[in-house]
Design a protein around this motif. Structure first.
Motif, PDB file in Angstrom:
ATOM      1  N   MET A  53       0.832  -1.207   0.000  1.00 26.00           N
ATOM      2  CA  MET A  53       0.000   0.000   0.000  1.00 26.00           C
ATOM      3  C   MET A  53       0.874   1.267   0.000  1.00 26.00           C
ATOM      4  N   GLY A  54       2.190   1.052  -0.002  1.00 29.15           N
ATOM      5  CA  GLY A  54       3.100   2.186   0.013  1.00 29.15           C
ATOM      6  C   GLY A  54       3.390   2.710   1.405  1.00 29.15           C
ATOM      7  N   LEU A  55       3.067   1.916   2.445  1.00 31.34           N
ATOM      8  CA  LEU A  55       3.301   2.346   3.820  1.00 31.34           C
ATOM      9  C   LEU A  55       4.441   1.559   4.444  1.00 31.34           C
ATOM     10  N   PRO A  56       5.456   2.244   4.975  1.00 32.21           N
ATOM     11  CA  PRO A  56       6.520   1.539   5.691  1.00 32.21           C
ATOM     12  C   PRO A  56       5.956   0.953   6.981  1.00 32.21           C
ATOM     13  N   PRO A  57       6.687   0.045   7.625  1.00 28.93           N
ATOM     14  CA  PRO A  57       6.176  -0.642   8.806  1.00 28.93           C
ATOM     15  C   PRO A  57       5.820   0.281   9.977  1.00 28.93           C
ATOM     16  N   SER A  58       6.435   1.432  10.087  1.00 30.35           N
ATOM     17  CA  SER A  58       6.254   2.365  11.200  1.00 30.35           C
ATOM     18  C   SER A  58       6.562   1.683  12.528  1.00 30.35           C
ATOM     19  N   GLY A  59       6.139   2.265  13.618  1.00 32.06           N
ATOM     20  CA  GLY A  59       6.439   1.709  14.932  1.00 32.06           C
ATOM     21  C   GLY A  59       7.670   2.366  15.548  1.00 32.06           C
ATOM     22  N   PRO A  60       8.156   1.809  16.654  1.00 32.75           N
ATOM     23  CA  PRO A  60       9.234   2.438  17.416  1.00 32.75           C
ATOM     24  C   PRO A  60      10.593   2.376  16.721  1.00 32.75           C
ATOM     25  N   LEU A  61      11.404   3.401  16.976  1.00 30.42           N
ATOM     26  CA  LEU A  61      12.785   3.386  16.482  1.00 30.42           C
ATOM     27  C   LEU A  61      13.618   2.351  17.234  1.00 30.42           C
ATOM     28  N   ASP A  62      13.317   2.150  18.513  1.00 28.13           N
ATOM     29  CA  ASP A  62      14.037   1.185  19.349  1.00 28.13           C
ATOM     30  C   ASP A  62      13.012   0.260  20.007  1.00 28.13           C
ATOM     31  N   PRO A  63      12.616  -0.804  19.289  1.00 25.41           N
ATOM     32  CA  PRO A  63      11.562  -1.686  19.803  1.00 25.41           C
ATOM     33  C   PRO A  63      11.862  -2.290  21.170  1.00 25.41           C
ATOM     34  N   VAL A 138      -5.357   2.835  13.186  1.00 26.13           N
ATOM     35  CA  VAL A 138      -5.463   3.139  11.763  1.00 26.13           C
ATOM     36  C   VAL A 138      -4.660   2.096  10.999  1.00 26.13           C
ATOM     37  N   LEU A 139      -5.322   1.356  10.131  1.00 22.07           N
ATOM     38  CA  LEU A 139      -4.680   0.291   9.352  1.00 22.07           C
ATOM     39  C   LEU A 139      -3.899  -0.661  10.246  1.00 22.07           C
ATOM     40  N   GLY A 140      -4.511  -1.054  11.355  1.00 24.36           N
ATOM     41  CA  GLY A 140      -3.941  -2.069  12.221  1.00 24.36           C
ATOM     42  C   GLY A 140      -2.947  -1.595  13.261  1.00 24.36           C
ATOM     43  N   ALA A 141      -2.764  -0.295  13.434  1.00 31.19           N
ATOM     44  CA  ALA A 141      -1.811   0.188  14.429  1.00 31.19           C
ATOM     45  C   ALA A 141      -2.197   1.572  14.934  1.00 31.19           C
ATOM     46  N   ARG A 142      -1.648   1.904  16.099  1.00 28.54           N
ATOM     47  CA  ARG A 142      -1.809   3.240  16.674  1.00 28.54           C
ATOM     48  C   ARG A 142      -0.566   4.095  16.424  1.00 28.54           C
ATOM     49  N   ALA A 143       0.419   3.540  15.756  1.00 30.82           N
ATOM     50  CA  ALA A 143       1.687   4.218  15.506  1.00 30.82           C
ATOM     51  C   ALA A 143       1.504   5.445  14.613  1.00 30.82           C
ATOM     52  N   THR A 144       2.300   6.473  14.891  1.00 32.85           N
ATOM     53  CA  THR A 144       2.285   7.688  14.075  1.00 32.85           C
ATOM     54  C   THR A 144       3.238   7.526  12.904  1.00 32.85           C
ATOM     55  N   LEU A 145       2.760   7.820  11.727  1.00 29.96           N
ATOM     56  CA  LEU A 145       3.605   7.873  10.540  1.00 29.96           C
ATOM     57  C   LEU A 145       3.522   9.317  10.050  1.00 29.96           C
ATOM     58  N   VAL A 146       4.467  10.134  10.512  1.00 31.43           N
ATOM     59  CA  VAL A 146       4.425  11.579  10.290  1.00 31.43           C
ATOM     60  C   VAL A 146       4.394  11.940   8.805  1.00 31.43           C
ATOM     61  N   ALA A 147       5.158  11.241   7.990  1.00 30.71           N
ATOM     62  CA  ALA A 147       5.255  11.577   6.565  1.00 30.71           C
ATOM     63  C   ALA A 147       3.904  11.543   5.850  1.00 30.71           C
ATOM     64  N   THR A 148       2.979  10.729   6.361  1.00 28.66           N
ATOM     65  CA  THR A 148       1.666  10.623   5.731  1.00 28.66           C
ATOM     66  C   THR A 148       0.542  11.155   6.614  1.00 28.66           C
ATOM     67  N   ALA A 149       0.891  11.738   7.769  1.00 27.19           N
ATOM     68  CA  ALA A 149      -0.098  12.240   8.732  1.00 27.19           C
ATOM     69  C   ALA A 149      -1.087  11.141   9.116  1.00 27.19           C
ATOM     70  N   LEU A 150      -0.561   9.961   9.374  1.00 24.97           N
ATOM     71  CA  LEU A 150      -1.379   8.781   9.637  1.00 24.97           C
ATOM     72  C   LEU A 150      -1.159   8.286  11.061  1.00 24.97           C
ATOM     73  N   GLY A 151      -2.241   7.928  11.743  1.00 26.45           N
ATOM     74  CA  GLY A 151      -2.166   7.293  13.053  1.00 26.45           C
ATOM     75  C   GLY A 151      -1.739   8.228  14.168  1.00 26.45           C
TER      76      GLY A 151
END
Length: 176
Positions: A53-63, A138-151
């Protein structure tokens, strides 16, 4: 081509600042952001499997650091927390909150108390709150994806005045 619709409001509503209106409407459990570094965001385990869908995995920088903070307050790795990259975060508690920074033993901050998470030499820190941050999935996660203003919190980094809702603390971990 856009349509705009104006609706009347009462004078009292316009007189209050947006921050004051947000705080008045805050849930019983919330973090009120007093000061935030440029890219503090809400993150969870991320949304893997969305590259088609063109979305990277997102999530934490240090899991592992986020997971440690989450476990310290009795959350799962998929519960949302606050990621704090390079900078100082200052928050005020709405309600009694059990928190952990970077997996340190859980502590309690009382309603109205401020907590400062100072900058350290490593790139990112995590603030986990028992129950987790309560933002829409949003799309299975609460993670913020700043580049797309998502989550995350309105799809953007946190800033002063934000009232971040929290999920209920079910007391999954040992209390302090």
């Amino acid at each position: 081509g856009m349509r705009v619709r104006f609706v009347p409001t009462d004078d009292d509503e316009r007189a209050r600042t947006p921050d004051a209106r947000a705080e008045e409407a805050a849930p019983a459990r919330a973090l009120i952001v007093v000061r935030a570094p440029a890219l503090a965001t809400v993150q969870d385990g991320g949304r893997a499997g969305r590259l088609a869908m063109g979305l990277p995995p997102s999530g934490p920088l240090d899991p592992s650091a986020m997971t440690s903070a989450s476990f310290a307050v009795g959350n799962t790795p998929d519960d949302a927390a606050v990621e704090i990259p390079r900078g100082t975060l200052v928050v005020r508690a709405r309600g009694r909150l059990r928190v952990s920074v970077d997996g340190a033993p859980a502590s309690v901050i009382e309603d109205g108390d401020e907590m400062t998470i100072p900058e350290v030499t490593r790139a990112v820190r995590y603030l986990a709150i028992a129950g987790g941050v309560d933002v829409p999935e949003v799309l299975g996660a609460r993670a913020t994806l700043v580049a797309t203003a998502l989550g995350g919190f309105r799809g953007r980094p946190l800033r002063a005045g934000d009232v971040v809702p929290l999920r209920a603390d079910h007391g999954c971990a040992a209390r302090t």
